[in-house]
Design an enzyme around this catalytic site. Structure first.
Site, PDB file in Angstrom:
ATOM      1  N   GLN A   1       0.723  -1.253  -0.048  1.00 56.39           N
ATOM      2  CA  GLN A   1      -0.111   0.100   0.123  1.00 56.39           C
ATOM      3  C   GLN A   1       1.030   1.211  -0.134  1.00 56.39           C
ATOM      4  OE1 GLN A   1      -3.738  -0.716   0.617  1.00 56.39           O
ATOM      5  NE2 GLN A   1      -3.853   1.150  -0.564  1.00 56.39           N
TER       6      GLN A   1
ATOM      7  N   LYS B   1      -2.645  -0.561   6.764  1.00 56.84           N
ATOM      8  CA  LYS B   1      -3.303  -1.453   6.674  1.00 56.84           C
ATOM      9  C   LYS B   1      -3.869  -2.110   7.625  1.00 56.84           C
ATOM     10  CE  LYS B   1      -5.266  -3.526   2.863  1.00 56.84           C
ATOM     11  NZ  LYS B   1      -5.436  -3.107   1.731  1.00 56.84           N
TER      12      LYS B   1
ATOM     13  N   GLY C   1     -12.117  -0.371   2.858  1.00 59.97           N
ATOM     14  CA  GLY C   1     -12.518  -1.701   2.783  1.00 59.97           C
ATOM     15  C   GLY C   1     -11.453  -2.426   2.224  1.00 59.97           C
ATOM     16  N   ASP C   2     -11.596  -3.785   2.203  1.00 52.21           N
ATOM     17  CA  ASP C   2     -10.508  -4.769   1.505  1.00 52.21           C
ATOM     18  C   ASP C   2     -11.329  -6.174   1.476  1.00 52.21           C
ATOM     19  OD1 ASP C   2      -7.471  -4.961   0.291  1.00 52.21           O
ATOM     20  OD2 ASP C   2      -8.136  -6.797   1.442  1.00 52.21           O
TER      21      ASP C   2
ATOM     22  N   THR D   1     -11.752   0.303  -8.134  1.00 54.82           N
ATOM     23  CA  THR D   1     -10.580  -0.725  -8.205  1.00 54.82           C
ATOM     24  C   THR D   1     -10.656  -1.504  -9.336  1.00 54.82           C
ATOM     25  OG1 THR D   1     -10.652  -0.868  -5.719  1.00 54.82           O
ATOM     26  CG2 THR D   1      -9.220  -2.426  -6.848  1.00 54.82           C
TER      27      THR D   1
ATOM     28  N   ASN E   1     -15.778  -7.479  -4.835  1.00 52.68           N
ATOM     29  CA  ASN E   1     -15.855  -6.007  -5.288  1.00 52.68           C
ATOM     30  C   ASN E   1     -15.381  -5.862  -6.423  1.00 52.68           C
ATOM     31  OD1 ASN E   1     -14.459  -3.330  -4.566  1.00 52.68           O
ATOM     32  ND2 ASN E   1     -16.739  -2.913  -4.466  1.00 52.68           N
TER      33      ASN E   1
ATOM     34  N   SER F   1     -10.199   6.752  -2.930  1.00 47.47           N
ATOM     35  CA  SER F   1     -10.590   6.904  -1.557  1.00 47.47           C
ATOM     36  C   SER F   1      -9.912   8.390  -1.651  1.00 47.47           C
ATOM     37  CB  SER F   1      -9.805   5.934  -0.905  1.00 47.47           C
ATOM     38  OG  SER F   1     -10.443   4.847  -0.599  1.00 47.47           O
TER      39      SER F   1
HETATM   40  P1  NDP Z   1     -14.156  -9.217  -1.642  1.00 54.10           P
HETATM   41  O1  NDP Z   1     -14.186  -9.842  -0.263  1.00 54.10           O
HETATM   42  O2  NDP Z   1     -15.022  -8.394  -2.097  1.00 54.10           O
HETATM   43  O3  NDP Z   1     -14.052 -10.534  -2.544  1.00 54.10           O
HETATM   44  C1  NDP Z   1     -12.915 -11.217  -2.378  1.00 54.10           C
HETATM   45  C2  NDP Z   1     -13.228 -12.370  -3.603  1.00 54.10           C
HETATM   46  O4  NDP Z   1     -11.873 -13.117  -3.778  1.00 54.10           O
HETATM   47  C3  NDP Z   1     -14.194 -13.409  -3.255  1.00 54.10           C
HETATM   48  O5  NDP Z   1     -14.866 -14.037  -4.559  1.00 54.10           O
HETATM   49  C4  NDP Z   1     -13.404 -14.322  -2.427  1.00 54.10           C
HETATM   50  O6  NDP Z   1     -14.049 -15.794  -2.360  1.00 54.10           O
HETATM   51  C5  NDP Z   1     -12.253 -14.536  -3.090  1.00 54.10           C
HETATM   52  N1  NDP Z   1     -11.261 -14.875  -2.160  1.00 54.10           N
HETATM   53  C6  NDP Z   1     -10.898 -14.477  -1.418  1.00 54.10           C
HETATM   54  N2  NDP Z   1      -9.922 -14.836  -0.334  1.00 54.10           N
HETATM   55  C7  NDP Z   1      -9.573 -16.130  -1.093  1.00 54.10           C
HETATM   56  C8  NDP Z   1      -8.674 -17.175  -0.807  1.00 54.10           C
HETATM   57  N3  NDP Z   1      -8.004 -17.253   0.298  1.00 54.10           N
HETATM   58  N4  NDP Z   1      -8.582 -18.031  -2.256  1.00 54.10           N
HETATM   59  C9  NDP Z   1      -9.537 -17.833  -2.947  1.00 54.10           C
HETATM   60  N5  NDP Z   1     -10.325 -16.957  -3.159  1.00 54.10           N
HETATM   61  C10 NDP Z   1     -10.266 -15.902  -2.313  1.00 54.10           C
HETATM   62  O7  NDP Z   1     -12.799  -8.544  -1.747  1.00 54.10           O
HETATM   63  P2  NDP Z   1     -12.106  -7.591  -2.736  1.00 54.10           P
HETATM   64  O8  NDP Z   1     -12.751  -7.697  -4.066  1.00 54.10           O
HETATM   65  O9  NDP Z   1     -12.261  -6.285  -2.205  1.00 54.10           O
HETATM   66  O10 NDP Z   1     -10.570  -7.820  -2.803  1.00 54.10           O
HETATM   67  C11 NDP Z   1     -10.086  -8.674  -3.900  1.00 54.10           C
HETATM   68  C12 NDP Z   1      -8.627  -8.458  -3.924  1.00 54.10           C
HETATM   69  O11 NDP Z   1      -8.370  -7.068  -4.286  1.00 54.10           O
HETATM   70  C13 NDP Z   1      -7.861  -8.576  -2.633  1.00 54.10           C
HETATM   71  O12 NDP Z   1      -6.273  -9.060  -3.006  1.00 54.10           O
HETATM   72  C14 NDP Z   1      -7.819  -6.910  -2.128  1.00 54.10           C
HETATM   73  O13 NDP Z   1      -6.657  -6.750  -1.264  1.00 54.10           O
HETATM   74  C15 NDP Z   1      -7.513  -6.392  -3.538  1.00 54.10           C
HETATM   75  N6  NDP Z   1      -7.735  -4.984  -3.528  1.00 54.10           N
HETATM   76  C16 NDP Z   1      -8.959  -4.550  -3.199  1.00 54.10           C
HETATM   77  C17 NDP Z   1      -9.379  -3.214  -3.122  1.00 54.10           C
HETATM   78  C18 NDP Z   1     -10.632  -2.608  -2.687  1.00 54.10           C
HETATM   79  O14 NDP Z   1     -11.020  -1.422  -3.099  1.00 54.10           O
HETATM   80  N7  NDP Z   1     -11.530  -3.352  -2.399  1.00 54.10           N
HETATM   81  C19 NDP Z   1      -8.311  -2.143  -3.733  1.00 54.10           C
HETATM   82  C20 NDP Z   1      -7.346  -2.715  -4.274  1.00 54.10           C
HETATM   83  C21 NDP Z   1      -6.879  -4.197  -4.112  1.00 54.10           C
HETATM   84  P3  NDP Z   1     -15.126 -16.089  -1.105  1.00 54.10           P
HETATM   85  O15 NDP Z   1     -16.058 -15.209  -1.212  1.00 54.10           O
HETATM   86  O16 NDP Z   1     -15.249 -17.643  -1.576  1.00 54.10           O
HETATM   87  O17 NDP Z   1     -14.099 -15.991   0.035  1.00 54.10           O
HETATM   88  O1  2IT Z   2      -5.459  -2.620  -1.382  1.00 51.42           O
HETATM   89  C1  2IT Z   2      -6.123  -1.524  -1.480  1.00 51.42           C
HETATM   90  O2  2IT Z   2      -5.444  -0.580  -2.160  1.00 51.42           O
HETATM   91  C2  2IT Z   2      -7.506  -1.331  -0.776  1.00 51.42           C
HETATM   92  N1  2IT Z   2      -7.895  -2.250  -0.198  1.00 51.42           N
HETATM   93  C3  2IT Z   2      -8.098  -0.200  -0.800  1.00 51.42           C
HETATM   94  C4  2IT Z   2      -7.679   0.914   0.237  1.00 51.42           C
HETATM   95  C5  2IT Z   2      -8.033   2.325   0.425  1.00 51.42           C
HETATM   96  O3  2IT Z   2      -8.039   2.915   1.522  1.00 51.42           O
HETATM   97  O4  2IT Z   2      -9.143   2.851  -0.258  1.00 51.42           O
END
Ligand code: NDP
Ligand code: 2IT
Length: 448
Positions: free
Chosen positions: A114, A129, A168-169, A213, A244, A380
């Site tokens: 991050q 984080k 969120g994450d 994202t 997401n 953000s």
């Molecule tokens: P969500 O919780 O909305 O979705 C996560 C997705 O990934 C779900 O489909 C989940 O499946 C799957 N998943 C999570 N953990 C695992 C695992 N250990 N093995 C297999 N599948 C898995 O999270 P986000 O969409 O927000 O985040 C997804 C990725 O993007 C992460 O790496 C996060 O750090 C990154 N990210 C998110 C940002 C954001 O703004 N939200 C910004 C930048 C990066 P299940 O439901 O079955 O667990």
């Molecule tokens: O990994 C990431 O960049 C996030 N989960 C979003 C962080 C944020 O502060 O919007």
């Protein structure tokens, strides 16, 4: 003066010694530090002021107990974390992850990534984080609310719009942020909108943050293809995850004329040759909170593969949007063999080091997460800007800001990689741009 290579090795061994057993953190540091040799050769002052050594040691790490009661009245105890990694460029900024696998090493790897991502975004934000080993799956809304309230009852004293701004994450989105903000407001007696981002647009959130994202990762793929005289229209794409980031990556890919044939969750993946129906995925995941397996009940011509490998599905463009290390060497090899030309990482560190090596050797367009998924945190920062000025921007205007930010990130990485003789190597470009911004700010602020 020690030679640069010796210094890099020393940094890595110190990180291992200080942070035993935190494999993801070691991996994230190694990936960055190994690319910095040329910039350290050029700027001996970074070495003299121990910039890398300081960046690798978080400014603060908080671990706390989160007790709460489930619907049966039983007491549950989780562990909460917040790591303030680096505040040279602005208040700590970064998401909260609620997932049973979370431990200090997860939060440190994410905080380190991050810090670089936020520097690369060009916005005035530091890196942080947090999260907990809490599993929201199968919990009632009331249980999630009680957990969030207990989590915030400790976290509130460590955060603030000028200090540290969570978002969120994995496992944390609109619902959780609502409960977290409600408790913060109650404890502090302040409607401090800018203390959290990713809020719902109905009460202080920015339009486009939810989409940012996923959209951003697609914009990055679009820019990488454009640099090769190509574009996304008509391309067959695979997006892992169904959360997401994945949902809004699929939405933008489809809007730009691509065909997305597969997505997944932690149980398996769905393949739909004619193209995924996003409305079904949104209903299943955002509303009903069901498994992706249910998709085939709505679309009998689609296939569900329990525990299957989504990277075996042939595609031209791949967007890993689930979790760390989900795309390994074998998967990378398979993607390349199937004719994949671009990989844009919506997730944080989804490709293993061996996988990245193959992508770089094959010279496909590979956008590492800290560049490709920076659109979320950048938006953000736009939310913080709107909160600070008590303003509210339109969807179109905000999306245009996001589009411009992604273009700048792409171009900065591209130009810097070329300057260092590695045209098209976005890993090198991203790491060096971010590191130099951090290093210059840290030099200016003195030894703190
Ligand atoms: P969500 O919780 O909305 O979705 C996560 C997705 O990934 C779900 O489909 C989940 O499946 C799957 N998943 C999570 N953990 C695992 C695992 N250990 N093995 C297999 N599948 C898995 O999270 P986000 O969409 O927000 O985040 C997804 C990725 O993007 C992460 O790496 C996060 O750090 C990154 N990210 C998110 C940002 C954001 O703004 N939200 C910004 C930048 C990066 P299940 O439901 O079955 O667990
Ligand atoms: O990994 C990431 O960049 C996030 N989960 C979003 C962080 C944020 O502060 O919007």
């Amino acid at each position: 003066m020690k030679d640069v290579q010796t210094r890099v090795e020393e940094v890595l061994s110190l990180v291992h010694k200080r942070n035993p057993g935190e494999a993801e953190f070691h991996q994230a540091v190694r990936e960055v530090v190994e690319t910095l040799e040329p910039v350290l050769e050029k700027h001996p002052e970074y070495g003299e002021h121990k910039i890398i050594e300081r960046i690798c040691e978080p400014e603060r790490q908080i671990i706390f107990r989160v007790p709460w009661q489930d619907d049966n009245g039983e007491v549950q105890i989780n562990r909460g974390f917040r790591v303030g990694f680096n505040s040279a460029l602005g208040p700590y900024k970064g998401g909260l992850r609620f997932h049973p696998s979370v431990y200090l090493g997860t939060i440190k790897f994410l905080g380190f990534e991050q810090t670089f991502k936020n520097a690369l975004s060009g916005m005035p934000i530091g890196g942080g984080k947090g999260g907990a080993d809490f599993d929201p799956k199968g919990k009632s809304d009331a249980e999630v609310m009680r957990f969030c309230q207990s989590f915030m009852t400790e976290l509130y004293r460590h955060i603030g719009e000028m200090t540290d701004v969570p978002a969120g994450d994995i496992g944390v989105s609109g619902r959780e942020l609502g409960y977290l903000f409600g408790q913060y407001k109650r404890i502090t007696n302040r409607y401090e909108s800018g203390v959290l981002t990713g809020k719902s647009p109905e009460w202080g959130g920015a339009l486009v943050r939810r989409e940012a994202t996923g959209y951003g990762a697609v914009f990055f793929a679009q820019d990488m293809l454009r640099a090769r005289g190509d574009d996304l229209a008509g391309k067959t794409c695979v997006v892992s995850g169904a959360g997401n980031v994945a949902i809004y990556a699929i939405e933008k890919l489809q809007a730009l004329g691509a065909r997305v044939v597969a997505c997944s969750d932690s149980s398996g993946f769905v393949f739909h040759a004619q193209g995924l129906q996003l409305a079904t995925i949104k209903q299943l995941k955002e509303v009903e909170r069901l498994r992706i397996a249910s998709y085939v009940e709505h679309h009998p011509d689609a296939e569900y593969h329990a525990r299957g490998n989504i990277w075996s599905v042939p595609c031209q463009v791949a967007l890993p949007c689930a979790t760390q290390n989900e795309l390994d060497e074998a998967a990378a090899r398979q993607l390349i063999a199937n004719g994949c030309i671009a990989v844009s990482e919506g997730a944080n560190m989804p490709t293993t080091p061996d996988g990245i090596k193959l992508f770089l050797e094959a010279k496909l367009a590979y956008g590492p997460g800290k560049a490709a998924n920076a659109g979320g945190v950048a938006t953000s920062a736009l939310e913080m800007q709107q909160n600070a000025s008590r303003d509210r921007w339109s969807f179109e205007y905000t999306e245009q800001r996001l589009r411009n930010i992604m273009r700048s990130i792409h171009d900065d990485c591209w130009t810097t990689a070329s300057e260092y003789g590695q045209q098209g190597n976005y890993v090198l470009g991203a790491n060096i741009v971010a590191f130099q911004r951090l290093a210059e700010a840290m030099l200016a602020l003195g030894i703190i």
